[in-house]
Scaffold this motif. Sequence first.
Motif, PDB file in Angstrom:
ATOM      1  N   UNK A 159       0.446 -13.569  44.039  1.00 52.33           N
ATOM      2  CA  UNK A 159      -0.480 -12.475  43.729  1.00 52.33           C
ATOM      3  C   UNK A 159      -1.422 -12.215  44.902  1.00 52.33           C
ATOM      4  N   UNK A 160      -1.965 -13.289  45.476  1.00 51.66           N
ATOM      5  CA  UNK A 160      -2.870 -13.123  46.615  1.00 51.66           C
ATOM      6  C   UNK A 160      -2.152 -12.454  47.784  1.00 51.66           C
ATOM      7  N   UNK A 161      -0.938 -12.883  48.060  1.00 48.10           N
ATOM      8  CA  UNK A 161      -0.168 -12.284  49.152  1.00 48.10           C
ATOM      9  C   UNK A 161       0.068 -10.803  48.900  1.00 48.10           C
ATOM     10  N   UNK A 162       0.406 -10.469  47.651  1.00 47.51           N
ATOM     11  CA  UNK A 162       0.650  -9.067  47.316  1.00 47.51           C
ATOM     12  C   UNK A 162      -0.607  -8.217  47.492  1.00 47.51           C
ATOM     13  N   UNK A 163      -1.745  -8.726  47.019  1.00 50.00           N
ATOM     14  CA  UNK A 163      -2.986  -7.964  47.141  1.00 50.00           C
ATOM     15  C   UNK A 163      -3.402  -7.798  48.599  1.00 50.00           C
ATOM     16  N   UNK A 164      -3.257  -8.843  49.389  1.00 48.03           N
ATOM     17  CA  UNK A 164      -3.729  -8.799  50.766  1.00 48.03           C
ATOM     18  C   UNK A 164      -2.776  -8.044  51.690  1.00 48.03           C
ATOM     19  N   UNK A 165      -1.483  -8.023  51.347  1.00 45.52           N
ATOM     20  CA  UNK A 165      -0.494  -7.448  52.270  1.00 45.52           C
ATOM     21  C   UNK A 165       0.148  -6.167  51.751  1.00 45.52           C
ATOM     22  N   UNK A 166      -0.273  -5.684  50.603  1.00 40.99           N
ATOM     23  CA  UNK A 166       0.363  -4.502  50.021  1.00 40.99           C
ATOM     24  C   UNK A 166       0.208  -3.290  50.936  1.00 40.99           C
ATOM     25  N   UNK A 167       1.331  -2.611  51.182  1.00 46.69           N
ATOM     26  CA  UNK A 167       1.331  -1.365  51.965  1.00 46.69           C
ATOM     27  C   UNK A 167       0.584  -1.542  53.287  1.00 46.69           C
TER      28      UNK A 167
END
Length: 699
Positions: free
Chosen positions: A59-67
């Motif tokens: 989840x953290x990776x997705x939030x920090x690296x999204x788009x």
Amino acid sequence: MTTLAPPPAPSREDGPRHRAAPPADGAGSGLAARARHLFTGAPDDPRWARPALWAILVLATALYAWNLSSITGNTFYDAAVYSGTRSWKAFFFGALDAGSFITVDKPPFALWVMGLSARVFGYGTWQLMLPMVAVGVGSVALLHRLVKRDFGPVAATIAALALTLTPITVAITRDTNPDPVLVFLMLLGAAALLKAVRTGRLLPLVWSGVAIGFAFNTKMMQAYVVLPAFFLVYLWAANASLGRRIRNLAVGTVALVVSSAWWMVVVDLIPASSRPYIGGSTDNTVWDLVIGYNGFGRIFGASSSVGSQGNGASFGGEAGLYRLFNEIMGGQISWLIPFAAIALVAGLVLRGRAPRTDARRAALLLWGGWFVFHYLTFALAEGTFHPYYVTAMAPGVAALAGAGGVMLYQAFREGPAAKWSWVLPAAIAASAVWAVVLLQRVSGSGTLYTVAEIVVAALGALSVLGLLAGRFTRRHRLMGVAALAAVVALLAGPAAYSVSAATSSTNGTNPTAGPSTGGGMGGGQRPSGDGGPGGTTGDTNSSGSTASGSTGVPPSGTAPSGSGSGTESAESGTDTSRTGGGGGMGGGSQVSSAMITYLKKHQDGATWLVAVATDQTASSIILESGQPVISMGGWSGSDNAMTLAKLKSLVKSGKLRYIVVGDSGQGSSNTEISTWVKKHGTAVSDYSGLYRLDASDVG
């Protein structure tokens, strides 16, 4: 759902948990077992614990690296990183330009981290963001490990999730400001300190000092906010005699000073003529930057060590104890502060009769000190203050929410009804009510916030009622379900803000999460420099485009030589490419893409493409042109980096041929330079404020 309380274990109360002993035949030992435990956790952990951690890290990776392609970053730091990829000298000093005329107004460690990534993988958006995402996710994993050791997997899971969903942390990790690196280094220092407290050994304390020293070389005095808590916790709780504790602290302090000061000492010992001007300083020394602009100037509002009053930029609202709850800051960090504060006090009361070396109380003191010292510093600071600074406070709040929450739940289930039956419900109610207030401030901003408000109100109320009903009917399963509902309720608001930060473009120089909620100066111009934050991401030209708004690879190559005489004329010859006049050395001037094209074509072998007033303009031109650009006045235009004698020397040696000046001065030296350039230089007719200077113009 009784698993919300850590399973009883004798070692849990009196100290850190220990792994189960491996089988005698060695079947559970070795590399294979370690690899298996990486994914499944320790043998005595609940089965859900490690999968939950991995889910949070994803989840953290997705939030920090999204788009990632939508992330523009802070062009000020982006330009410095790019310059560092072109010159090792610029890399070491943290210079804004590859010619090393002036540094950024921060030490260079975060630039080194991004610069090494860019040197290995090439310069671009994801290459600069890769280290930021890595340290952001690493901070979540590290906090989980630290909380789990003393309070168990439930507390660690809540703490890791709370840090992941802290809105301002999501916003700043999706940027190229140095704060994510700062937080990771501070957590490394905390990890080493807690180990030193448990063992009484010297070496972990030395490593703690080294970690904070590197944090100092990331953002100077802000790294030291946690030091009072570190010193007090070790002096009080370390497993060693008083004399040994004092001796170890002395040695650790030496390690801290050496690891903090080495870069500063090296730079200040180098003759000024052989290094860049120290941006943000008043006397061209790093020491002045430390104690002035990046030190006491932040606290007391002085712009320098000599005490001149700075602008006190109020990007986060007026200083005062309420600052972190105001309309600007509230949605960024304050969601769990009421719960964390109650949990801290109650947790210390619960551990009141524990031995001096009690690991749980030492951890509570550390995270409580982390939270309190940061809160007071940020709330009361009179100098330049930006919302994203408070990401440094997030680990303390998250750790208290997890650790304190579990302690309150245990006391709620097992303690005397008259004494503890109200504390946990009151803490949940306080933060839930505050979350509703925060979400009411942005009502009408979108469905996401409306849904979050409903979830907070409904689940918050149900969790309080469920806890009380379960407590007095002794239904532990009901209490467990209610506690889980409380976790969802208290994180719903931060989650909404965090999703917004991850899925929308943010101001790369002053990032915040969620919808706009009022004043401050967060997205507009900013006064005295802060390493870039607060201004626009690129300088807008007269046609509405920007000189640079991305971290894409700047064009490279050498412009063909050629020069004219008399009044030069740009080949575009259109009015829309003109720039406006501004301050004494071009302050307020807007540089167009057409001007940059012209400058590259007529650079004639000069080291610097052009000299402009400020870092904002210079960084945008650097990123668009790929060429070194001189910032004569630093971030605010008031640095004394350029003198008339230095300008003449650069022109006479052929290292600089073009300069942008305005119509009015910004100080005597700027006025002197502006007057001399207008008198001796050759105006470029199609670009207002642009002058060419040749060696023959220097008397």
